[in-house]
Each structure stands twice: as C-alpha cells, then as structure tokens.
Design a protein around this motif. Structure first.
Motif, short mmCIF file in Angstrom:
data_model
loop_
_atom_site.label_atom_id
_atom_site.label_comp_id
_atom_site.label_asym_id
_atom_site.label_seq_id
_atom_site.Cartn_x
_atom_site.Cartn_y
_atom_site.Cartn_z
N LEU A 157 66.82 -19.72 33.54
CA LEU A 157 66.28 -21.07 33.49
C LEU A 157 66.67 -21.86 34.73
CD1 LEU A 157 67.22 -21.91 29.78
CD2 LEU A 157 65.02 -21.13 30.64
N GLU A 191 64.89 -27.12 33.38
CA GLU A 191 64.65 -26.55 32.05
C GLU A 191 65.86 -26.72 31.15
OE1 GLU A 191 61.41 -23.03 32.97
OE2 GLU A 191 63.52 -22.67 33.49
N VAL A 206 65.98 -28.56 27.58
CA VAL A 206 66.53 -27.94 26.37
C VAL A 206 67.47 -28.92 25.68
CG1 VAL A 206 68.12 -26.17 25.52
CG2 VAL A 206 66.27 -25.53 27.06
N LEU A 260 63.03 -23.66 20.44
CA LEU A 260 63.35 -23.79 21.86
C LEU A 260 63.45 -22.42 22.53
CD1 LEU A 260 66.00 -26.63 21.66
CD2 LEU A 260 63.72 -26.79 22.65
N PHE A 287 61.08 -21.36 25.73
CA PHE A 287 61.64 -21.05 27.05
C PHE A 287 61.82 -19.55 27.28
CE2 PHE A 287 62.70 -25.50 26.44
CZ PHE A 287 62.38 -26.04 27.67
N SER A 288 61.38 -18.74 26.34
CA SER A 288 61.43 -17.27 26.45
C SER A 288 62.84 -16.75 26.71
CB SER A 288 60.48 -16.79 27.55
OG SER A 288 59.17 -17.19 27.28
N ILE A 334 70.20 -20.63 24.08
CA ILE A 334 69.95 -22.05 23.78
C ILE A 334 71.19 -22.69 23.18
CG2 ILE A 334 68.56 -23.66 22.41
CD1 ILE A 334 66.97 -22.37 24.70
#
Length: 70
Positions: free
Chosen positions: A26, A30, A34, A46, A50-51, A57
C-alpha cells in the motif's frame, strides 16, 4: 560487523520503511484511507477493497505497521 552496519543504517535513516520498503503493498495515501475508513467499515471489507489480508488492515489500524505515518 553486520550488527554495526544495521545500527548505522537505522541511525542514518537509511532503513527502508513505508513506501520505500520494496515489499509494501500500500501507499501512504492508502494507509491513511484505511485508518479513516476503519471508523465506518469492517476490516474484512477494507481488506477486499485494498486487496490485502485482513491482518494487514488490523496491523495498520493498531499502528503495528506504518506507525511512522500520522
């Protein structure tokens, strides 16, 4: 020695962290998103957005990772 070289690297700010880390998934923007969105969305949501893995996270939210970022 290796430990002296590592200490010197940290002392001089040459340690790769945040986006400078080649393994970062990230960007700083990003990560900020988050943290903001975490007040309204579930961790699983989330992670999908954001893959990344849910644990990624959680660590961002708890500042176990990206702690240097406001």
């Amino acid at each position: 020695s290796s430990s002296e070289n590592s200490a010197d690297m940290v002392r001089k700010g040459r340690q790769a962290h945040s986006e400078r880390n080649g393994g970062a998934k990230l960007t700083a923007g990003e990560v900020k998103a988050v943290r903001t969105l975490s007040q309204h969305l579930a961790v699983k949501t989330l992670a999908v957005m954001f893959s990344v893995h849910e644990l990624t996270i959680r660590y961002i939210i708890k500042r176990k990772t990206w702690a240097n970022l406001e």
